[in-house]
Design a protein around this motif. Structure first.
Motif, PDB file in Angstrom:
ATOM      1  N   THR A  43       0.728  -1.363   0.235  1.00 25.28           N
ATOM      2  CA  THR A  43       0.002  -0.032  -0.011  1.00 25.28           C
ATOM      3  C   THR A  43       0.885   1.017   0.073  1.00 25.28           C
ATOM      4  O   THR A  43       0.323   2.237  -0.585  1.00 25.28           O
ATOM      5  N   GLU A  44       2.095   1.053   0.403  1.00 23.57           N
ATOM      6  CA  GLU A  44       2.920   2.455   0.599  1.00 23.57           C
ATOM      7  C   GLU A  44       4.319   1.947  -0.015  1.00 23.57           C
ATOM      8  O   GLU A  44       4.762   0.811   0.811  1.00 23.57           O
ATOM      9  N   GLY A  45       5.036   2.707  -0.486  1.00 25.61           N
ATOM     10  CA  GLY A  45       6.574   2.449  -0.934  1.00 25.61           C
ATOM     11  C   GLY A  45       6.779   2.137  -2.072  1.00 25.61           C
ATOM     12  O   GLY A  45       6.094   1.316  -3.110  1.00 25.61           O
ATOM     13  N   ASN A  46       7.845   2.575  -2.834  1.00 29.56           N
ATOM     14  CA  ASN A  46       8.303   2.385  -4.070  1.00 29.56           C
ATOM     15  C   ASN A  46       9.631   1.869  -3.994  1.00 29.56           C
ATOM     16  O   ASN A  46      10.664   2.455  -3.474  1.00 29.56           O
ATOM     17  N   PHE A  47      10.093   0.541  -4.366  1.00 28.53           N
ATOM     18  CA  PHE A  47      11.258   0.040  -4.089  1.00 28.53           C
ATOM     19  C   PHE A  47      11.670  -1.071  -5.257  1.00 28.53           C
ATOM     20  O   PHE A  47      10.959  -1.622  -5.809  1.00 28.53           O
ATOM     21  N   SER A  48      13.106  -1.531  -5.035  1.00 28.82           N
ATOM     22  CA  SER A  48      13.435  -2.710  -5.683  1.00 28.82           C
ATOM     23  C   SER A  48      13.596  -3.665  -4.836  1.00 28.82           C
ATOM     24  O   SER A  48      13.874  -3.625  -3.639  1.00 28.82           O
ATOM     25  N   ALA A  49      13.159  -5.050  -5.321  1.00 28.23           N
ATOM     26  CA  ALA A  49      13.065  -6.133  -4.277  1.00 28.23           C
ATOM     27  C   ALA A  49      13.668  -7.340  -5.205  1.00 28.23           C
ATOM     28  O   ALA A  49      13.984  -7.434  -6.557  1.00 28.23           O
ATOM     29  N   GLU A  50      14.268  -8.530  -4.380  1.00 25.82           N
ATOM     30  CA  GLU A  50      14.676  -9.571  -5.178  1.00 25.82           C
ATOM     31  C   GLU A  50      13.690 -10.652  -4.837  1.00 25.82           C
ATOM     32  O   GLU A  50      13.372 -11.131  -3.821  1.00 25.82           O
ATOM     33  N   ILE A  51      13.032 -10.991  -6.084  1.00 19.79           N
ATOM     34  CA  ILE A  51      12.306 -12.374  -5.795  1.00 19.79           C
ATOM     35  C   ILE A  51      13.034 -13.566  -6.683  1.00 19.79           C
ATOM     36  O   ILE A  51      13.558 -13.537  -7.853  1.00 19.79           O
ATOM     37  N   ASN A  52      13.253 -14.573  -5.795  1.00 18.13           N
ATOM     38  CA  ASN A  52      14.056 -15.793  -6.365  1.00 18.13           C
ATOM     39  C   ASN A  52      15.294 -14.984  -6.774  1.00 18.13           C
ATOM     40  O   ASN A  52      15.898 -15.723  -8.093  1.00 18.13           O
ATOM     41  N   LYS A  53      16.003 -14.296  -6.263  1.00 16.71           N
ATOM     42  CA  LYS A  53      17.293 -13.682  -6.574  1.00 16.71           C
ATOM     43  C   LYS A  53      17.237 -12.887  -8.116  1.00 16.71           C
ATOM     44  O   LYS A  53      18.289 -12.555  -8.474  1.00 16.71           O
ATOM     45  N   ARG A  54      16.205 -12.414  -8.437  1.00 18.88           N
ATOM     46  CA  ARG A  54      15.966 -11.768  -9.646  1.00 18.88           C
ATOM     47  C   ARG A  54      15.380 -10.431  -9.159  1.00 18.88           C
ATOM     48  O   ARG A  54      14.588 -10.407  -8.124  1.00 18.88           O
ATOM     49  N   VAL A  55      15.713  -9.559  -9.557  1.00 19.05           N
ATOM     50  CA  VAL A  55      15.402  -7.900  -9.350  1.00 19.05           C
ATOM     51  C   VAL A  55      14.153  -7.584  -9.864  1.00 19.05           C
ATOM     52  O   VAL A  55      13.997  -7.696 -11.165  1.00 19.05           O
ATOM     53  N   VAL A  56      13.158  -7.039  -9.227  1.00 18.06           N
ATOM     54  CA  VAL A  56      11.912  -6.449  -9.612  1.00 18.06           C
ATOM     55  C   VAL A  56      11.640  -5.011  -9.021  1.00 18.06           C
ATOM     56  O   VAL A  56      11.952  -4.852  -8.030  1.00 18.06           O
ATOM     57  N   GLN A  57      11.144  -4.351  -9.754  1.00 21.63           N
ATOM     58  CA  GLN A  57      10.631  -2.839  -9.325  1.00 21.63           C
ATOM     59  C   GLN A  57       9.078  -3.013  -8.920  1.00 21.63           C
ATOM     60  O   GLN A  57       8.629  -3.430  -9.618  1.00 21.63           O
ATOM     61  N   VAL A  58       8.992  -2.532  -7.696  1.00 24.69           N
ATOM     62  CA  VAL A  58       7.517  -2.647  -6.940  1.00 24.69           C
ATOM     63  C   VAL A  58       7.390  -1.004  -6.889  1.00 24.69           C
ATOM     64  O   VAL A  58       7.981  -0.211  -6.094  1.00 24.69           O
ATOM     65  N   ILE A  59       6.024  -0.672  -7.274  1.00 27.80           N
ATOM     66  CA  ILE A  59       5.544   0.545  -7.064  1.00 27.80           C
ATOM     67  C   ILE A  59       4.210   0.480  -6.625  1.00 27.80           C
ATOM     68  O   ILE A  59       3.239  -0.073  -7.129  1.00 27.80           O
ATOM     69  N   SER A  60       4.070   0.785  -5.225  1.00 30.43           N
ATOM     70  CA  SER A  60       2.686   0.742  -4.600  1.00 30.43           C
ATOM     71  C   SER A  60       1.452   1.866  -5.147  1.00 30.43           C
ATOM     72  O   SER A  60       1.777   3.056  -5.586  1.00 30.43           O
TER      73      SER A  60
END
Length: 300
Positions: A43-60
């Motif tokens: 619901t809040e936060g724009n960030f990069s994360a690792e899903i199964n060691k792959r980088v994905v951008q998340v924009i809330s």
């Protein structure tokens, strides 16, 4: 943490493999869980994360579905900026015949309940989890939050013996909604492919997916999207093969069928929950589509 729910007023020990969190911050999200699927609503936060060691951008606002083998890692630097809610469940909470193996099998060599639940669980078992990060609009965010709130209330308050069924019904509604957000085929019979619809129609289908439990008429749809009845129905039918109201009823019936098989909620309660005026209307439309009454489908 176990992420289960224990029955409060039960003479026997009863533990259901399901849990809905309050608002979490990023540092409270576990990297992986071995026996739970997770619906994470950011619901809040724009960030990069690792899903199964792959980088994905998340924009809330965004929604992410993780299975029991998926790992999510978020940098400690951005964790305090993130807010989310999480719905955690083992597939057997949805239906006792489901397990982590049979929902991944292909073909029709399985019990009907297993086959029918595969569609709404595809986001969790697809080979590429990154396909199932979805950025959503504020209306979608609110709809998912409301369903999470209703499920959490049943799990925590347990104000009647129906609490597991009621919580399961709200989970089912969330899964159907996510199936449409992820542009899967909405129904095995009609086969409306959401990946193929035009930019004009996608907002309409999204609105119906969020609001099917409310009173919707052709007039109210036309007012919502600023068009006239003739053009609206013509364009809708050209792309889906159904009128808007037929599509609405078809969606309600699809959800009703899952609720009949996966919960013990009374037919009257199901009819009310999915937007029918009463159980008589549900039964009439149900028999037209499936050639069976709701009771006959439940007895199978």
């Amino acid at each position: 943490m176990d992420y289960s729910t224990k029955a409060i007023n039960s003479a026997k020990l009863r533990i259901e493999p399901v849990y809905v969190t309050d608002v979490f911050s990023g540092n409270q999200i576990e990297e992986n869980l071995s026996d739970r699927f997770r619906i994470i609503l950011f619901t809040e936060g724009n960030f990069s994360a690792e899903i199964n060691k792959r980088v994905v951008q998340v924009i809330s606002p965004a929604v992410l579905c993780l299975n029991e083998t998926d790992s999510l890692k978020i940098s400690p630097k951005v964790q305090p900026e993130i807010k989310c809610r999480i719905f955690l469940f083992n597939p057997r909470f949805l239906n006792k015949k489901l397990d982590f193996q049979n929902i991944r099998q292909r073909g029709m060599d399985a019990e009907s309940e297993v086959i029918e639940n595969r569609m709404i669980l595809r986001a969790f078992v697809n080979s590429s989890t990154l396909n199932y990060v979805r950025f959503i609009n504020p209306e979608d965010r609110q709809h998912i939050l409301e369903l999470m709130d209703k499920a959490q209330f049943q799990l925590e308050k347990q104000d009647s013996g129906w609490w597991p069924c009621k919580a399961r019904s709200f989970l089912t509604e969330i899964l159907f909604f996510l199936a449409q957000l992820f542009e899967l085929k909405q129904d095995e019979n009609k086969g409306v492919n959401l990946t193929a619809v035009s930019p004009y129609l996608k907002p309409v289908l999204g609105y119906i997916a969020r609001s099917y439990d409310k009173k919707i008429t052709l007039t109210s749809l036309c007012a919502e999207f600023g068009t006239n009845r003739t053009d609206f129905n013509r364009r809708f039918k050209e792309e889906t093969g159904m009128t808007a109201i037929q599509y609405l009823i078809d969606l309600r019936l699809t959800i009703a069928r899952s609720l009949l098989k996966d919960t013990n909620l009374p037919v009257e309660r199901i009819a009310e929950q999915i937007g029918f005026a009463d159980s008589t209307h549900l039964e009439r439309y149900f028999k037209q589509k499936y050639q069976k009454t709701p009771g006959e489908v439940r007895e199978r």
